[in-house]
Scaffold this active site. Structure first.
Site, short mmCIF file in Angstrom:
data_model
loop_
_atom_site.label_atom_id
_atom_site.label_comp_id
_atom_site.label_asym_id
_atom_site.label_seq_id
_atom_site.Cartn_x
_atom_site.Cartn_y
_atom_site.Cartn_z
CG LEU A 28 -1.91 -1.12 1.37
CD1 LEU A 28 -2.63 -1.04 2.71
CD2 LEU A 28 -2.93 -1.10 0.22
N GLY A 29 2.08 1.14 0.48
CA GLY A 29 2.92 2.32 0.54
C GLY A 29 4.33 1.94 0.94
CD GLU A 30 9.44 0.36 -0.46
OE1 GLU A 30 8.87 -0.02 -1.51
OE2 GLU A 30 10.46 -0.15 -0.02
CG PHE A 33 11.46 6.73 8.16
CD1 PHE A 33 12.76 6.79 8.60
CD2 PHE A 33 10.90 7.83 7.54
CE1 PHE A 33 13.49 7.95 8.46
CE2 PHE A 33 11.63 9.00 7.40
CZ PHE A 33 12.93 9.05 7.86
CG ASP A 167 3.40 13.70 7.14
OD1 ASP A 167 3.38 14.62 6.29
OD2 ASP A 167 3.78 12.54 6.88
P1 ADP Z 1 3.82 5.87 5.02
O1 ADP Z 1 3.24 7.15 4.50
O2 ADP Z 1 4.84 6.09 6.08
O3 ADP Z 1 4.27 4.97 3.94
P2 ADP Z 1 1.12 5.31 5.99
O4 ADP Z 1 0.80 4.96 7.41
O5 ADP Z 1 0.71 6.66 5.54
O6 ADP Z 1 2.68 5.05 5.78
O7 ADP Z 1 0.45 4.22 5.05
C1 ADP Z 1 0.71 4.18 3.67
C2 ADP Z 1 -0.57 3.97 2.89
O8 ADP Z 1 -1.19 2.75 3.29
C3 ADP Z 1 -1.63 5.04 3.14
O9 ADP Z 1 -1.47 6.15 2.31
C4 ADP Z 1 -2.91 4.28 2.86
O10 ADP Z 1 -3.17 4.26 1.47
C5 ADP Z 1 -2.59 2.88 3.31
N1 ADP Z 1 -3.07 2.63 4.69
C6 ADP Z 1 -2.40 2.88 5.84
N2 ADP Z 1 -3.14 2.53 6.92
C7 ADP Z 1 -4.31 2.04 6.45
C8 ADP Z 1 -5.50 1.47 7.06
N3 ADP Z 1 -5.63 1.37 8.39
N4 ADP Z 1 -6.49 1.04 6.24
C9 ADP Z 1 -6.36 1.13 4.90
N5 ADP Z 1 -5.29 1.63 4.27
C10 ADP Z 1 -4.26 2.09 5.02
#
Ligand code: ADP
Ligand code: MG
Length: 352
Positions: A28-30, A33, A167
Site C-alpha cells: 500500500l505504501g513505501e 522508514f 504530517d
Molecule cells: P507511510 O506514509 O509512512 O508509507 P502510511 O501509514 O501513511 O505510511 O500508510 C501508507 C498507505 O497505506 C496510506 O497512504 C494508505 O493508502 C494505506 N493505509 C495505511 N493505513 C491504512 C489502514 N488502516 N487502512 C487502509 N489503508 C491504510
C-alpha cells in the site's frame, strides 16, 4: 488508576500476534522508514479480524506504536483502528517494528481529490440525506463542509489528547468504510512534539507541500525535552505557550484550499500556490488580490464557493492559513465557526 486498570484489562484480552501469523498482501505504501502492506491472518482464515494493514518500520516505529496505543485509549475515532504493535527481532535485516491496524478502506482523501468527480465522488458516502440540490456551488460547498467537519473533529481529538500530527495531508487521511468517516493515519511524524523537544531533528520527515512556515514548532526558549515515557505529561503550560497544534491547522487549511480550488489539487498546482503565498508574505488576502483579477474559471470557482453563504468559508480558510501560529484558529474553535452552521445553510437554500 481507572485508566491504568482499563489499559491492563484491555491488554490481557486483546489478541497478540507474531510474524508468522500474517500473510503479506498488496503493498500500500513505501516510505523512507517502512513498508505498508495489506495482510491477512494465516492461522485463522476467515476469522473475524478481517483484512489488516501491516507497517514494518525502522527504529521510529517504537514511537509510532506508542502514539497509536495512546490514540486507541484517548481518541479512538480520530485515527485508523490500531490492533497491535511489536518488535520483530531479526539478525539479518536488523530489528523491525511491526504495526497492525484494521484495514479501513481502499481510498484516501488524496485519491478522491485527484478524480475529476470530486467532491461528488465522496457525497453519497458521507451525506445520509439524499441531496436534492442541483449540482453546483452550494452542493459542493456542503460536501466539502462535511469533509472539513470530519477532519477537524478527528484533529480536535488528537490535539485534546496532546498529540500533534505534523504530517496532515490528503495521503494521510483514509476513508473508513465501516464508520463512513474520514480518519487520520500515519502517526510516524508525530513524535518529537510530544516529548517537548524545542526543535525538529527529523525535519526531513515533514512534507514541505503541507508544512506551516514555522521551522520551530516549539519556541527555542522551551526547556529541553524529557524522555519518551514522560512525554504523556507534556506540560499544558508549554502547550499554551507554543500552540504546537497550529502546525496541523495550517496543513488542514491547505487541504481546505485544495478542495475549494480544483487547480491546486495537483502537486504542481500546490507547489506553485506555496511559492505565490510565500511571495505575498503568507497573506491569503494579498494572494487573492494578486491572482483573482487574472484567474482561470476553475480558480475563480474556488473564490465563489468560499464566498457563498456570506463568505463564511473564506473567513474560516483565512483563519487557518496564517503566518503566525498563534493567530491561527484551533481545531475546536474552527468546529464552532459559522461555516459549519447548518441552520444558515438550510435558510440559504430556502431563500434561493
Ligand atoms: P507511510 O506514509 O509512512 O508509507 P502510511 O501509514 O501513511 O505510511 O500508510 C501508507 C498507505 O497505506 C496510506 O497512504 C494508505 O493508502 C494505506 N493505509 C495505511 N493505513 C491504512 C489502514 N488502516 N487502512 C487502509 N489503508 C491504510
Ligand atoms: Mg503516509
Amino acid at each position: 488508576w481507572d485508566m491504568f486498570v482499563l489499559a491492563f484489562v484491555e491488554r490481557i484480552f486483546r489478541p497478540t500476534f507474531r510474524k508468522d501469523d500474517f500473510q503479506l498482501g498488496k503493498k500500500l505504501g513505501e516510505g523512507a522508514f517502512g513498508v505498508v502492506n495489506k495482510v491477512s491472518l494465516t492461522k485463522k482464515p476467515g476469522s473475524k479480524e478481517g483484512d489488516l494493514v501491516l507497517k514494518r518500520a525502522s527504529e521510529y516505529g517504537a514511537v509510532e506504536i506508542w502514539m497509536n496505543e495512546r490514540v486507541r485509549r484517548a481518541c479512538a475515532n480520530s485515527c485508523a483502528d490500531f490492533v497491535y504493535g511489536f518488535l520483530e527481532k531479526s539478525s539479518k535485516k536488523g530489528d523491525e517494528y511491526w504495526l497492525i491496524w484494521r484495514f479501513e478502506g481502499d481510498t484516501t482523501l488524496a485519491d478522491f481529490m485527484l478524480s475529476k468527480e470530486f467532491p461528488y465522488n465522496v457525497e453519497a458516502m458521507i451525506l445520509k440525506e439524499a441531496q436534492d440540490l442541483p449540482k453546483g456551488l452550494e452542493r459542493e460547498n456542503r460536501i466539502i463542509q462535511t469533509i472539513m467537519r470530519q477532519l477537524l473533529f478527528a484533529l480536535d481529538g488528537l490535539h485534546s489528547t496532546g498529540i500533534v500530527h505534523r504530517d496532515i495531508k490528503p495521503q494521510n487521511i483514509i476513508f473508513s468504510e465501516g464508520s463512513r468517516t474520514f480518519k487520520i493515519i500515519d502517526l510516524g511524524a508525530a513524535t518529537d512534539l510530544r516529548v517537548g523537544i524545542n526543535y525538529i531533528p527529523k525535519e526531513f520527515l515533514l512534507d514541505p507541500r503541507y508544512s506551516a512556515p514555522e521551522q520551530y514548532i516549539m519556541s527555542t526558549q522551551t526547556p529541553s525535552a524529557p524522555s519518551v515515557p514522560v512525554a504523556a505529561a507534556l506540560s499544558p503550560v508549554l502547550w499554551q505557550m507554543n500552540l504546537p497544534d497550529r502546525f496541523d491547522i495550517y496543513s488542514t487549511g491547505l487541504i481546505f484550499l485544495q478542495m475549494a480550488f480544483p487547480p491546486l489539487r495537483t502537486d504542481s498546482g500546490l507547489i506553485q500556490f506555496n511559492r505565490q503565498l510565500k511571495r505575498c508574505g503568507y497573506d491569503l488576502v494579498a494572494w487573492r488580490n494578486n491572482v483573482e483579477p487574472r484567474a482561470s474559471p476553475d480558480l475563480r470557482k474556488g473564490f465563489e464557493l468560499l464566498d457563498s453563504d456570506g463568505g463564511k468559508g473564506w473567513e474560516l480558510l483565512t483563519s487557518m492559513v496564517r503566518y503566525k501560529a498563534r493567530q491561527r484558529t484551533s481545531a475546536k474553535q474552527a468546529l464552532a465557526h459559522p461555516y459549519f452552521d447548518r441552520e444558515g445553510l438550510l435558510a440559504l437554500s430556502v431563500m434561493q
